[in-house]
Design a protein around this motif. Structure first.
Motif, PDB file in Angstrom:
ATOM      1  N   GLU A   1       1.349 -15.212   4.315  1.00 46.17           N
ATOM      2  CA  GLU A   1       3.342 -15.085   2.816  1.00 46.17           C
ATOM      3  C   GLU A   1       3.653 -13.381   2.768  1.00 46.17           C
ATOM      4  OE1 GLU A   1       2.478 -16.681  -1.015  1.00 46.17           O
ATOM      5  OE2 GLU A   1       0.733 -17.747  -0.306  1.00 46.17           O
ATOM      6  N   LEU A   2       4.864 -14.108   2.492  1.00 49.00           N
ATOM      7  CA  LEU A   2       5.821 -12.454   1.881  1.00 49.00           C
ATOM      8  C   LEU A   2       6.544 -12.654   0.907  1.00 49.00           C
ATOM      9  CD1 LEU A   2       6.417  -9.732   2.943  1.00 49.00           C
ATOM     10  CD2 LEU A   2       8.619 -10.981   4.390  1.00 49.00           C
ATOM     11  N   LYS A   3       6.158 -11.272  -0.113  1.00 49.80           N
ATOM     12  CA  LYS A   3       6.887 -12.040  -1.510  1.00 49.80           C
ATOM     13  C   LYS A   3       7.656 -11.024  -1.761  1.00 49.80           C
ATOM     14  CE  LYS A   3       2.057 -13.870  -3.158  1.00 49.80           C
ATOM     15  NZ  LYS A   3       0.624 -12.617  -4.158  1.00 49.80           N
ATOM     16  N   LEU A   4       8.299  -9.319  -0.762  1.00 49.12           N
ATOM     17  CA  LEU A   4       8.510  -8.486  -0.327  1.00 49.12           C
ATOM     18  C   LEU A   4      10.238  -8.669   0.162  1.00 49.12           C
ATOM     19  CD1 LEU A   4       6.583  -5.875  -0.429  1.00 49.12           C
ATOM     20  CD2 LEU A   4       7.128  -6.640  -2.765  1.00 49.12           C
ATOM     21  N   ALA A   5      11.206  -8.463  -0.056  1.00 48.41           N
ATOM     22  CA  ALA A   5      11.927  -8.822   0.590  1.00 48.41           C
ATOM     23  C   ALA A   5      11.974  -6.879   2.041  1.00 48.41           C
ATOM     24  CB  ALA A   5      13.570  -8.597  -0.585  1.00 48.41           C
ATOM     25  N   LEU A   6      12.145  -7.621   2.658  1.00 50.67           N
ATOM     26  CA  LEU A   6      12.048  -6.363   3.567  1.00 50.67           C
ATOM     27  C   LEU A   6      12.674  -6.408   4.827  1.00 50.67           C
ATOM     28  CD1 LEU A   6       7.962  -6.377   4.414  1.00 50.67           C
ATOM     29  CD2 LEU A   6       9.281  -5.002   3.096  1.00 50.67           C
ATOM     30  N   GLN A   7      13.041  -5.199   4.967  1.00 48.86           N
ATOM     31  CA  GLN A   7      13.422  -4.999   6.570  1.00 48.86           C
ATOM     32  C   GLN A   7      12.286  -4.319   7.519  1.00 48.86           C
ATOM     33  OE1 GLN A   7      16.436  -1.715   6.127  1.00 48.86           O
ATOM     34  NE2 GLN A   7      18.040  -3.080   4.531  1.00 48.86           N
ATOM     35  N   VAL A   8      12.816  -5.510   8.674  1.00 47.72           N
ATOM     36  CA  VAL A   8      11.396  -5.362   9.665  1.00 47.72           C
ATOM     37  C   VAL A   8      12.166  -4.851  10.527  1.00 47.72           C
ATOM     38  CG1 VAL A   8       9.550  -6.608  10.175  1.00 47.72           C
ATOM     39  CG2 VAL A   8       9.974  -7.275   8.233  1.00 47.72           C
ATOM     40  N   GLU A   9      11.504  -4.265  11.774  1.00 43.69           N
ATOM     41  CA  GLU A   9      12.272  -3.801  12.882  1.00 43.69           C
ATOM     42  C   GLU A   9      10.647  -4.192  13.645  1.00 43.69           C
ATOM     43  OE1 GLU A   9      14.153  -0.107  12.610  1.00 43.69           O
ATOM     44  OE2 GLU A   9      15.384  -0.716  12.517  1.00 43.69           O
TER      45      GLU A   9
ATOM     46  N   LYS B   1       1.071  -1.567   0.008  1.00 47.67           N
ATOM     47  CA  LYS B   1       0.691  -0.242   0.151  1.00 47.67           C
ATOM     48  C   LYS B   1       0.732   1.526   0.173  1.00 47.67           C
ATOM     49  CE  LYS B   1      -4.098   0.173   2.284  1.00 47.67           C
ATOM     50  NZ  LYS B   1      -4.685   0.525   3.764  1.00 47.67           N
ATOM     51  N   LYS B   2       1.672   1.769   0.473  1.00 51.19           N
ATOM     52  CA  LYS B   2       2.565   2.112   0.895  1.00 51.19           C
ATOM     53  C   LYS B   2       3.658   2.127   0.406  1.00 51.19           C
ATOM     54  CE  LYS B   2       0.371   4.053   4.531  1.00 51.19           C
ATOM     55  NZ  LYS B   2      -0.311   5.015   5.586  1.00 51.19           N
ATOM     56  N   GLY B   3       4.128   1.520  -0.540  1.00 46.09           N
ATOM     57  CA  GLY B   3       5.345   1.402  -1.573  1.00 46.09           C
ATOM     58  C   GLY B   3       7.112   1.041  -0.493  1.00 46.09           C
ATOM     59  N   LEU B   4       6.824   0.300   0.635  1.00 50.03           N
ATOM     60  CA  LEU B   4       7.620   0.520   1.562  1.00 50.03           C
ATOM     61  C   LEU B   4       8.613  -0.517   1.156  1.00 50.03           C
ATOM     62  CD1 LEU B   4       5.763   1.042   4.933  1.00 50.03           C
ATOM     63  CD2 LEU B   4       7.366   2.619   3.548  1.00 50.03           C
ATOM     64  N   THR B   5      10.081  -0.315   1.976  1.00 48.21           N
ATOM     65  CA  THR B   5      10.841  -1.530   1.914  1.00 48.21           C
ATOM     66  C   THR B   5      11.629  -1.656   3.110  1.00 48.21           C
ATOM     67  OG1 THR B   5      13.197   0.368   1.352  1.00 48.21           O
ATOM     68  CG2 THR B   5      11.715  -1.808  -0.681  1.00 48.21           C
ATOM     69  N   LYS B   6      11.395  -1.438   3.686  1.00 44.70           N
ATOM     70  CA  LYS B   6      11.722  -1.371   5.489  1.00 44.70           C
ATOM     71  C   LYS B   6      10.551  -0.269   6.578  1.00 44.70           C
ATOM     72  CE  LYS B   6      15.080   0.869   9.174  1.00 44.70           C
ATOM     73  NZ  LYS B   6      15.612   2.043   9.446  1.00 44.70           N
ATOM     74  N   ILE B   7       9.864  -1.838   7.551  1.00 47.65           N
ATOM     75  CA  ILE B   7       9.065  -0.998   8.247  1.00 47.65           C
ATOM     76  C   ILE B   7       9.444  -1.753   9.644  1.00 47.65           C
ATOM     77  CG2 ILE B   7       6.672  -2.633   9.143  1.00 47.65           C
ATOM     78  CD1 ILE B   7       6.084  -3.610   5.984  1.00 47.65           C
TER      79      ILE B   7
ATOM     80  N   ASN C   1      15.604  -8.911   6.071  1.00 46.92           N
ATOM     81  CA  ASN C   1      16.714  -9.227   7.604  1.00 46.92           C
ATOM     82  C   ASN C   1      15.289  -8.734   8.398  1.00 46.92           C
ATOM     83  OD1 ASN C   1      17.282  -6.550   6.917  1.00 46.92           O
ATOM     84  ND2 ASN C   1      19.147  -6.813   7.795  1.00 46.92           N
ATOM     85  N   THR C   2      15.545  -9.513   9.738  1.00 43.82           N
ATOM     86  CA  THR C   2      14.585  -8.901  11.076  1.00 43.82           C
ATOM     87  C   THR C   2      16.161  -7.818  11.778  1.00 43.82           C
ATOM     88  OG1 THR C   2      15.122 -10.874  12.332  1.00 43.82           O
ATOM     89  CG2 THR C   2      12.861 -10.846  10.746  1.00 43.82           C
ATOM     90  N   THR C   3      15.270  -7.299  12.569  1.00 43.55           N
ATOM     91  CA  THR C   3      15.726  -6.392  13.779  1.00 43.55           C
ATOM     92  C   THR C   3      15.327  -6.248  15.043  1.00 43.55           C
ATOM     93  OG1 THR C   3      16.722  -4.867  11.383  1.00 43.55           O
ATOM     94  CG2 THR C   3      17.054  -3.782  13.860  1.00 43.55           C
ATOM     95  N   ILE C   4      15.657  -6.485  15.895  1.00 41.77           N
ATOM     96  CA  ILE C   4      14.751  -6.338  17.473  1.00 41.77           C
ATOM     97  C   ILE C   4      15.468  -5.179  17.927  1.00 41.77           C
ATOM     98  CG2 ILE C   4      14.575  -7.768  19.907  1.00 41.77           C
ATOM     99  CD1 ILE C   4      14.983 -10.129  18.214  1.00 41.77           C
TER     100      ILE C   4
END
Length: 148
Positions: free
Chosen positions: A118-126, A88-94, A144-147
């Protein structure tokens, strides 16, 4: 009609009971307190929860349960939700701010990402926490994931 003519409607007022003013009043003697006991004495003050010497309800009922003082309450956000927000927002980092803007958290709550969907996009998730399946799904999609 004038102010000095005003009086209450008939039967609407009652004189108060004058307790303890002798036998002629009909309310003398024990003065409506009954015979003997703490309630009949001057200075009596009812204790909250007192049941006349019977074991009070709050002591009869057993204590139950356990409250962990270290427990943390998380807001659960699924991987499928991340997919929707990113599309919806066109993000790569959430992160937390993006989830707050999308209305999934108020920004003060702890967020845990769950692996449902499902996840189809390569996202950086915090986020504050990730389930094992969520980490696997995000890494399988190339993110990739970041805590925090």
């Amino acid at each position: 009609m004038k102010l000095h003519n005003l009086k209450p409607a008939a039967g609407s007022t009652h004189s108060r009971r004058r307790i303890g003013r002798g036998p002629g009043s009909g309310l003398g003697g024990t003065s409506t307190r009954g015979h003997k006991g703490a309630k009949s004495r001057s200075g009596y003050k009812r204790k909250i929860g007192f049941e006349g010497g019977q074991m009070p309800l709050q002591r009869r009922v057993p204590k139950a349960g356990f409250k962990n003082i270290n427990h943390k309450e998380y807001v659960a956000v699924n991987v499928s939700t991340l997919q929707k927000v990113a599309e919806k927002k066109g993000l790569t980092k959430i992160g937390i701010q993006e989830l707050k803007a999308a209305g999934y958290t108020n920004g003060k709550e702890l967020v845990k990402i769950l692996g449902v969907g499902e996840l189809k996009l390569a996202l950086q998730v915090e986020a504050h926490a990730f389930s094992k399946t969520a980490e696997e799904v995000i890494k399988a999609a190339g993110g990739n994931t970041t805590i925090i």
